[in-house]
Design an enzyme around this catalytic site. Structure first.
Site, short mmCIF file in Angstrom:
data_model
loop_
_atom_site.label_atom_id
_atom_site.label_comp_id
_atom_site.label_asym_id
_atom_site.label_seq_id
_atom_site.Cartn_x
_atom_site.Cartn_y
_atom_site.Cartn_z
N GLY A 1 0.83 -1.21 0.00
CA GLY A 1 0.00 0.00 0.00
C GLY A 1 0.85 1.25 0.00
N CYS A 2 0.32 2.33 0.51
CA CYS A 2 1.01 3.61 0.53
C CYS A 2 2.35 3.49 1.25
CB CYS A 2 0.14 4.66 1.22
SG CYS A 2 0.97 6.23 1.48
#
Length: 212
Positions: A45-46
């Protein structure tokens, strides 16, 4: 997760080493680290989130957000956000295996993101947010695949783990403003509502692995 890790580590052969697989694929990754340090590369993810999580851990010396796994040379953040380059937002960790093992890093990785969603982490959607482990040698590949197999066998998440295991290609370090993002922007809403809960979880569940 801690019980699972104990079971997992018991399956591994201590002190085993392996030759690099298809070395030409990982040549851009510096394998010649000093003083026995090692590299781990994760996409979950981020990268603001994953960077902040792993900076908490004792034995982790540096964490660099960046881009890996795509087809574009020297991609920018704007390129990545288009979802057309094939890169994942990822982190490159340099760690001391005498203080924290690769298996323990995997434990934290899987405990702090959702490895059962394809190309998505919460509200962050796109192939750049996929869950993927980028290995730099055979032993990391073996360890990652065995860990995922155990997670699925134990039905740890109630759904199948979809995290990919791949060999590392060129890792491009992200722009300066992405480095140490959380610690410099804790007042931003994304940091407060998305990243801080992950940090709180790490500090609660992995007290024995935290930096002093």
């Amino acid at each position: 997760m801690k019980t699972l890790l104990v079971s997992f580590l018991s399956l591994l052969t201590l002190g085993c080493q392996s030759k690099n697989k298809e070395l030409e694929k990982i040549e851009p990754i510096n394998m010649n680290l000093e003083n026995g340090k090692e590299i781990a590369i994760f996409a979950g993810g981020c990268f603001w989130c994953t960077e902040a999580v792993f900076l908490e851990l004792d034995g982790v010396e540096t964490v660099k957000p960046g881009y890996i796994g795509g087809k574009t040379t020297n991609p920018t953040y704007e390129d990545i956000c288009s979802g057309t380059t094939g890169h994942a937002e990822a982190i490159k960790i340099i760690f001391d295996p005498s203080k924290i093992s690769y298996g323990e890093l995997l434990e934290v990785f899987f405990a702090t993101h959702d490895p059962t969603t394809i190309n998505r982490q919460g509200a962050d959607v796109g192939s750049q947010y996929r869950s993927e482990v980028f290995c730099i040698n055979d032993e990391q590949e073996k360890t990652a695949k065995e860990y995922i197999d155990l997670l699925n066998a134990e039905n740890t998440f109630g759904k199948k783990v979809v995290t990919k295991v791949s060999y590392a290609t060129t890792f491009y370090v992200a722009e300066d403003y992405h480095q140490n993002y959380y610690n410099q922007n804790k007042d931003k809403s994304y940091c407060a509502y998305v990243i801080t809960p992950k940090i709180d979880k790490v500090r609660k569940e992995f007290k024995d692995k935290l930096k002093n």
